[in-house]
Design an enzyme around this catalytic site. Sequence first.
Site, PDB file in Angstrom:
ATOM      1  N   PRO A 109       0.813  -1.231   0.000  1.00 53.19           N
ATOM      2  CA  PRO A 109       0.000   0.000   0.000  1.00 53.19           C
ATOM      3  C   PRO A 109       0.840   1.272   0.000  1.00 53.19           C
ATOM      4  O   PRO A 109       1.706   1.465   0.838  1.00 53.19           O
ATOM      5  CB  PRO A 109      -0.810  -0.124   1.298  1.00 53.19           C
ATOM      6  CG  PRO A 109      -0.921  -1.592   1.501  1.00 53.19           C
ATOM      7  CD  PRO A 109       0.401  -2.154   1.046  1.00 53.19           C
ATOM      8  N   CYS A 110       0.539   2.093  -0.977  1.00 45.38           N
ATOM      9  CA  CYS A 110       1.341   3.291  -1.189  1.00 45.38           C
ATOM     10  C   CYS A 110       0.812   4.512  -0.447  1.00 45.38           C
ATOM     11  O   CYS A 110       1.499   5.513  -0.353  1.00 45.38           O
ATOM     12  CB  CYS A 110       1.411   3.606  -2.680  1.00 45.38           C
ATOM     13  SG  CYS A 110      -0.210   3.882  -3.430  1.00 45.38           S
TER      14      CYS A 110
END
Length: 141
Positions: A74-75
């Site tokens: 997850p960015c």
Amino acid sequence: MKNFTFIDLFAGVGGFHFALKELGGECVFASEIDSNAQKTYFANHGIVPFGDITLDEVKSKIPQNFDILCAGFPCQAFSIAGYQKGFSDSRGTLFFDIEKIIEKHRPKVVFLENVKNLVSHDKGNTFKVILDILENKLNYI
């Protein structure tokens, strides 16, 4: 005939899967926590991804041997589109789950998704931690 095997962590709708299948790869495990992304992944690839990769019961389903680990971790924790809390955000600590999986399974290749701002996040310290773990602790270059 497969040329190599791969696992797809934080798989989303399967971007890594599309690319690696085209190159002759076979996905032997996928994980994605979002139920809508799981449905789309299934529609795209015929595989229902397992859920939360932080759970030991999910990690235990990863085959012992595979060639490539792909992770679109997850960015939001690092991206300029998110709150940029980095490792202080629970999504940012998911990199450390990837680290444990790499350490246990020792794939030949590791692909991690990049995100705008990852290199410069926290004045470069976040990227430095990731590189230090990959290069110095796990011996991947």
